[in-house]
Design an enzyme around this catalytic site. Structure first.
Site, PDB file in Angstrom:
ATOM      1  N   SER A  56       0.819  -1.201   0.000  1.00 50.90           N
ATOM      2  CA  SER A  56       0.000   0.000   0.000  1.00 50.90           C
ATOM      3  C   SER A  56       0.860   1.262   0.000  1.00 50.90           C
ATOM      4  O   SER A  56       1.824   1.378   0.753  1.00 50.90           O
ATOM      5  CB  SER A  56      -0.899  -0.008   1.241  1.00 50.90           C
ATOM      6  OG  SER A  56      -1.602   1.199   1.356  1.00 50.90           O
ATOM      7  N   GLU A 196       1.900   0.584  11.981  1.00 49.46           N
ATOM      8  CA  GLU A 196       2.389   1.947  11.704  1.00 49.46           C
ATOM      9  C   GLU A 196       1.759   3.010  12.593  1.00 49.46           C
ATOM     10  O   GLU A 196       1.858   4.195  12.304  1.00 49.46           O
ATOM     11  CB  GLU A 196       2.198   2.310  10.226  1.00 49.46           C
ATOM     12  CG  GLU A 196       3.374   1.992   9.354  1.00 49.46           C
ATOM     13  CD  GLU A 196       3.587   0.494   9.125  1.00 49.46           C
ATOM     14  OE1 GLU A 196       4.741   0.117   8.863  1.00 49.46           O
ATOM     15  OE2 GLU A 196       2.638  -0.295   9.213  1.00 49.46           O
ATOM     16  N   TYR A 198      -1.532   3.449  13.310  1.00 49.14           N
ATOM     17  CA  TYR A 198      -2.906   3.846  13.004  1.00 49.14           C
ATOM     18  C   TYR A 198      -3.874   3.249  14.038  1.00 49.14           C
ATOM     19  O   TYR A 198      -3.457   2.585  14.986  1.00 49.14           O
ATOM     20  CB  TYR A 198      -3.260   3.432  11.576  1.00 49.14           C
ATOM     21  CG  TYR A 198      -2.492   4.225  10.535  1.00 49.14           C
ATOM     22  CD1 TYR A 198      -2.744   5.577  10.343  1.00 49.14           C
ATOM     23  CD2 TYR A 198      -1.497   3.627   9.761  1.00 49.14           C
ATOM     24  CE1 TYR A 198      -2.030   6.316   9.400  1.00 49.14           C
ATOM     25  CE2 TYR A 198      -0.780   4.359   8.822  1.00 49.14           C
ATOM     26  CZ  TYR A 198      -1.054   5.700   8.650  1.00 49.14           C
ATOM     27  OH  TYR A 198      -0.346   6.438   7.725  1.00 49.14           O
ATOM     28  N   ARG A 246      -2.331  -6.260   8.513  1.00 50.72           N
ATOM     29  CA  ARG A 246      -0.965  -5.746   8.624  1.00 50.72           C
ATOM     30  C   ARG A 246      -0.667  -5.523  10.102  1.00 50.72           C
ATOM     31  O   ARG A 246      -1.215  -4.619  10.734  1.00 50.72           O
ATOM     32  CB  ARG A 246      -0.792  -4.455   7.832  1.00 50.72           C
ATOM     33  CG  ARG A 246       0.673  -4.016   7.779  1.00 50.72           C
ATOM     34  CD  ARG A 246       0.943  -3.066   6.655  1.00 50.72           C
ATOM     35  NE  ARG A 246       2.360  -2.736   6.588  1.00 50.72           N
ATOM     36  CZ  ARG A 246       2.893  -1.947   5.661  1.00 50.72           C
ATOM     37  NH1 ARG A 246       2.121  -1.444   4.718  1.00 50.72           N
ATOM     38  NH2 ARG A 246       4.171  -1.683   5.668  1.00 50.72           N
ATOM     39  N   HIS A 284       4.732   5.717  12.793  1.00 48.75           N
ATOM     40  CA  HIS A 284       5.195   6.905  12.077  1.00 48.75           C
ATOM     41  C   HIS A 284       5.887   7.895  13.006  1.00 48.75           C
ATOM     42  O   HIS A 284       6.714   8.688  12.552  1.00 48.75           O
ATOM     43  CB  HIS A 284       4.020   7.588  11.369  1.00 48.75           C
ATOM     44  CG  HIS A 284       3.532   6.849  10.168  1.00 48.75           C
ATOM     45  ND1 HIS A 284       4.379   6.287   9.246  1.00 48.75           N
ATOM     46  CD2 HIS A 284       2.274   6.566   9.725  1.00 48.75           C
ATOM     47  CE1 HIS A 284       3.676   5.702   8.286  1.00 48.75           C
ATOM     48  NE2 HIS A 284       2.396   5.852   8.560  1.00 48.75           N
ATOM     49  N   ARG A 320      12.361  -2.302   3.184  1.00 45.12           N
ATOM     50  CA  ARG A 320      13.707  -2.220   2.619  1.00 45.12           C
ATOM     51  C   ARG A 320      14.102  -3.491   1.879  1.00 45.12           C
ATOM     52  O   ARG A 320      15.205  -4.003   2.020  1.00 45.12           O
ATOM     53  CB  ARG A 320      14.729  -1.858   3.690  1.00 45.12           C
ATOM     54  CG  ARG A 320      14.654  -0.415   4.159  1.00 45.12           C
ATOM     55  CD  ARG A 320      15.040   0.578   3.074  1.00 45.12           C
ATOM     56  NE  ARG A 320      16.478   0.534   2.832  1.00 45.12           N
ATOM     57  CZ  ARG A 320      17.043   0.253   1.679  1.00 45.12           C
ATOM     58  NH1 ARG A 320      16.299  -0.032   0.617  1.00 45.12           N
ATOM     59  NH2 ARG A 320      18.342   0.239   1.550  1.00 45.12           N
ATOM     60  N   GLN A 371      11.982  11.344  -1.459  1.00 47.55           N
ATOM     61  CA  GLN A 371      11.871  12.749  -1.859  1.00 47.55           C
ATOM     62  C   GLN A 371      10.626  13.053  -2.687  1.00 47.55           C
ATOM     63  O   GLN A 371      10.089  14.163  -2.604  1.00 47.55           O
ATOM     64  CB  GLN A 371      13.125  13.171  -2.621  1.00 47.55           C
ATOM     65  CG  GLN A 371      14.368  13.235  -1.753  1.00 47.55           C
ATOM     66  CD  GLN A 371      15.598  13.669  -2.527  1.00 47.55           C
ATOM     67  OE1 GLN A 371      15.516  14.474  -3.452  1.00 47.55           O
ATOM     68  NE2 GLN A 371      16.749  13.141  -2.169  1.00 47.55           N
ATOM     69  N   ARG A 615      25.614  30.430   7.867  1.00 46.88           N
ATOM     70  CA  ARG A 615      25.470  31.866   8.122  1.00 46.88           C
ATOM     71  C   ARG A 615      24.126  32.177   8.778  1.00 46.88           C
ATOM     72  O   ARG A 615      24.039  33.023   9.671  1.00 46.88           O
ATOM     73  CB  ARG A 615      25.563  32.653   6.809  1.00 46.88           C
ATOM     74  CG  ARG A 615      26.936  32.620   6.148  1.00 46.88           C
ATOM     75  CD  ARG A 615      26.897  33.489   4.899  1.00 46.88           C
ATOM     76  NE  ARG A 615      28.109  33.369   4.110  1.00 46.88           N
ATOM     77  CZ  ARG A 615      29.209  34.092   4.289  1.00 46.88           C
ATOM     78  NH1 ARG A 615      29.233  34.978   5.270  1.00 46.88           N
ATOM     79  NH2 ARG A 615      30.260  33.931   3.509  1.00 46.88           N
ATOM     80  N   LEU A 718      21.897  19.608  -5.495  1.00 49.97           N
ATOM     81  CA  LEU A 718      21.804  18.220  -5.955  1.00 49.97           C
ATOM     82  C   LEU A 718      20.369  17.773  -6.119  1.00 49.97           C
ATOM     83  O   LEU A 718      19.949  16.738  -5.617  1.00 49.97           O
ATOM     84  CB  LEU A 718      22.512  17.295  -4.957  1.00 49.97           C
ATOM     85  CG  LEU A 718      24.024  17.481  -4.797  1.00 49.97           C
ATOM     86  CD1 LEU A 718      24.587  16.443  -3.839  1.00 49.97           C
ATOM     87  CD2 LEU A 718      24.753  17.411  -6.107  1.00 49.97           C
TER      88      LEU A 718
END
Length: 734
Positions: A56, A196, A198, A246, A284, A320, A371, A615, A718
């Site tokens: 999911s 997770e 929930y 889950r 989370h 992973r 990202q 800075r 980057l």
């Protein structure tokens, strides 16, 4: 009791994986490269064609009915890619369970019509699709949030209302109705989200559940609500329907469950009628990373394997796992019966078919950067993928064959240039890729050598193989001139010459001192540093450099030699799972009895003394990505990096770096080396003109159209996500 649907999938007396034939030679003699991955799984009433499940992911398309055509195309492409079963993003059973206001639901007949678009699209490609029922509990971003107890989460600004017993009973009915409607919509099953952090996880764990009634107390009471949900769902859908639960295998939060409690819940779920138990890892809000790129591959599979020992229904491993070798190893060793991968299918929808055909080198590997997927989710944007900008944009970013093949030059072999070259060639254009250096990858070559970012090597590997696969002509060690381009008469020239590190020479006294080096010189292995280092600039690159300088695993680049880093087969040794768990305070015992599986993190002795300076006043790393920034900040803190915001850089001398503190005091940092991470400058000298660069408009010179993409168009830290998308979008239009 185990349901009839699952009883046929039990482990047999010979110790085979659930659902396998007892003939051990059946797997050994198969012709596919990864035989255990492609062994079917018999669930009694239905069969999965392989052991790979797309997990999911909330894409943002689920929440609005008018996006379901795009969502259907997204799922269809992955079903076509060979995945055996897939699970939707979280769909709420009622208003209280919304993740976001007016989030995706399944509680009316109108919802059924929308969801049928998904199920029909998937079934055309012989794949199964499961709808995840997710009640957010106290994680919801709306004022109707509820939970086991009235404790506010660190994720949502809203304090939850404690659910009454009447509220619990009505929510059980909502789950059952949602599952029944899912079956009407054509789903092959539902996944009940119980991990997770929930709602159901909130009831299961003492971390939130402080109730004094029949739904609180010991684990037998705390699991009552989730079990009532499972039983009601099974009764509503019958025996010929998959129910996945889950389950959090390790909570990684204070007052979380111990393994004995996890096993107790797993056994009860099997008895209640669950078909498959899926793996959830951490909440989370946990302060232990679970899916970022620095987490070693399959770091948590041992906990899944421990639960599998105590139940007879299939158990799914997750977290992973991104390449076939890892998945095959888990299955062949009997640690799990199924492999769930989520983000790897954003990266490459054809992952399964490529594995089946022995084309592992052509898999566009998920690098777990977050990202463009999770970071987008938390910003309420549509998810996509850094390495695959078509993810969730399948109907908008298309790579249709070109009507007429054009002669295309791509100048610059960074990720922007490689992206443009592969897509243009895939569409039928004749492409030549020029690179001034003797290695492709550009700025990505600096990112991939950071300890914890070893996965980034896979992206350069993918692009190298894809360029060859698509027939792109590659010319390394070639400095392109305007005269060369004029003479070659290309139809299109794509300038992807990237960026160079910004130098402080001329702006900082003593910047030409040998102590001062750029991040590029450090991360290419060209130059080394001493035992004390000042890092100027605390953006993403500054944090990366600080981690490189302090991490205890990984070999210094200057010791490897440049040829090693240019070898496409080279992979640095990642941090071991055991060392990673020690560093983050995760109990390495599979039958852990520490609350939430947490232990005291190891006290880290820094490799060298590093000062990280900026800075701007305020917290360092404020601009880092939401889902990964806290991990980087935790690393530099635990590794003894001295953080210095609000400083003024005065001068460099042989003694070190002189700065002025925010209080106005002059201070000498006695350092051996100074690494400059103060931004980049675009390289765009090959463009006939630089007007309209930011708008991305083509510039005509004779019959040749010039385009500019990536860092050459806009210098930024980057930004591979933008660079790869720039290349793909431009090439799709040529």
């Amino acid at each position: 009791m185990a349901t009839a649907a699952t009883s046929n999938a039990l482990n047999n007396s010979n110790g085979n994986t659930a659902g396998e034939s007892s003939d051990s030679n059946n797997i050994a003699t198969t012709n596919v490269p990864y035989p255990h991955i492609f062994q079917p799984l018999d669930l009694g009433h239905t069969k999965l064609k392989n052991r790979i499940v797309m997990g999911s992911m909330h894409t943002g398309l689920e929440d609005r009915f008018y996006n379901y055509g795009k969502l259907a195309a997204y799922f269809a492409e992955r079903a076509k890619g060979g995945v055996g079963m897939m699970i939707t993003g979280g769909i709420s059973p009622n208003r209280e369970g919304w993740l976001l206001p007016a989030g995706g639901t399944m509680n009316t007949r109108a919802d059924v019509i929308n969801h049928q678009r998904l199920t029909r699209a998937v079934h055309r490609h012989d794949s199964k699709i499961i709808m995840q029922i997710l009640h957010s509990g106290r994680y919801g971003y709306h004022p109707f949030v509820v939970s086991a107890s009235p404790f506010k989460s660190p994720i949502s600004p809203f304090k939850p209302r404690q659910m009454s017993i009447k509220n619990i009973k009505s929510t059980v009915e909502d789950y059952a109705r949602s599952a029944s409607l899912a079956k009407q919509a054509g789903y092959d099953g539902v996944e009940i989200m119980g991990s997770e952090g929930y709602l159901l996880n909130q009831f299961l764990s003492r971390h939130v559940n402080q109730r004094k009634d029949e739904y609180g107390g010991d684990i037998n009471n705390r699991m009552k609500f989730p079990l009532e949900v499972v039983k009601a769902v099974r009764e509503a859908v019958g025996e010929d329907f998959i129910i996945i639960f889950r389950l959090s295998m390790i909570d990684l939060v204070k007052d979380g469950n111990v393994m004995d409690e996890v096993i107790t819940v797993a056994k009860a779920l099997e008895e209640a009628g669950v078909s498959i138990i899926n793996t959830g890892i951490g909440w989370h809000e946990a302060r232990v990373p679970t899916i970022v790129t620095s987490v070693p591959r399959a770091a948590f599979v041992d906990y899944t394997a421990e639960v599998k020992k105590h139940v007879s229904i299939p158990v799914m491993a997750a977290n992973r796992i991104n390449m076939p070798e890892t998945a095959e190893s888990i299955l062949s060793s009997g640690q799990a019966d199924l492999i769930q991968m989520a983000r790897p299918f954003l990266a490459d929808p054809d992952w399964v078919n490529k594995a089946k055909n022995g084309e592992t080198d052509l898999i566009n590997t998920c690098i777990a950067c977050n990202q463009a997927c999770l970071d987008h989710t938390f910003e309420n944007k549509r998810s996509t993928c850094l390495v695959n900008p078509r993810a969730c944009y399948e109907t908008e970013l298309t790579y249709e064959p070109a009507k007429k093949a054009k002669k295309v030059a791509v100048i610059g072999g960074g990720v922007a240039g490689m992206s443009a070259a592969t897509v243009a060639a895939k569409r039928g254009h004749k492409v030549t890729l020029y690179e001034a250096k003797d290695i492709l990858g550009g700025q990505f070559n600096y990112a991939k050598v950071i300890p914890g970012k070893e996965e980034f090597f896979e992206t350069t590997r993918y692009f190298l193989n894809e360029l060859n696969h698509q027939g792109v002509t590659i010319k390394l060690n070639t400095k392109v001139t305007k005269e060369m381009l004029d003479e070659a008469k290309y139809d299109h020239v794509i300038v992807a010459t990237g960026v160079v590190p910004r130098s402080l020479e001329g702006t900082l006294e003593g910047a030409d001192n040998p102590k001062v080096i750029s991040y590029a010189e450090l991360l290419s292995g060209e130059k080394a540093v001493g035992e004390t280092v000042a890092v100027i600039g605390a953006g993403g690159i500054g944090f990366d450099v600080s981690e490189y300088l302090t991490a205890r695993h990984g070999q210094p680049l200057h010791e490897l030699g440049p040829e090693t880093l240019k070898d496409p087969s080279y992979r640095p040794e990642p941090q071991s799972v055991a060392d990673w768990k020690q560093e983050w305070g995760v109990d390495d015992n599979v039958d852990y009895q520490t609350d939430g599986g947490l232990t005291k993190p190891e006290n880290i002795v820094p490799m060298r003394q590093v000062y990280l300076l900026q800075r701007r006043d305020g917290r360092l790393g404020k601009g880092l990505n939401k889902t990964t920034g806290w991990v980087h900040r935790a690393h530099i803190k635990s590794h003894g990096v001295m953080q210095m915001p609000g400083v003024t850089y005065d001068k460099v001398t042989n003694e070190g770096l002189w700065v002025t503190t925010p209080q106005g005091h002059s201070q000498l940092l006695r350092v051996d080396s100074i690494v400059v991470c103060a931004g980049q400058e675009s390289v765009n000298d090959l463009m006939p003109a630089v007007t309209d660069i930011k708008k991305g408009k083509a510039i005509k010179k004779g019959k040749t159209e010039y385009h500019i993409i990536g860092g050459a168009k806009l210098a930024a830290e980057l930004d591979a996500k933008r660079a790869i998308r720039d290349g793909a979008e431009l090439a799709a239009q040529l």
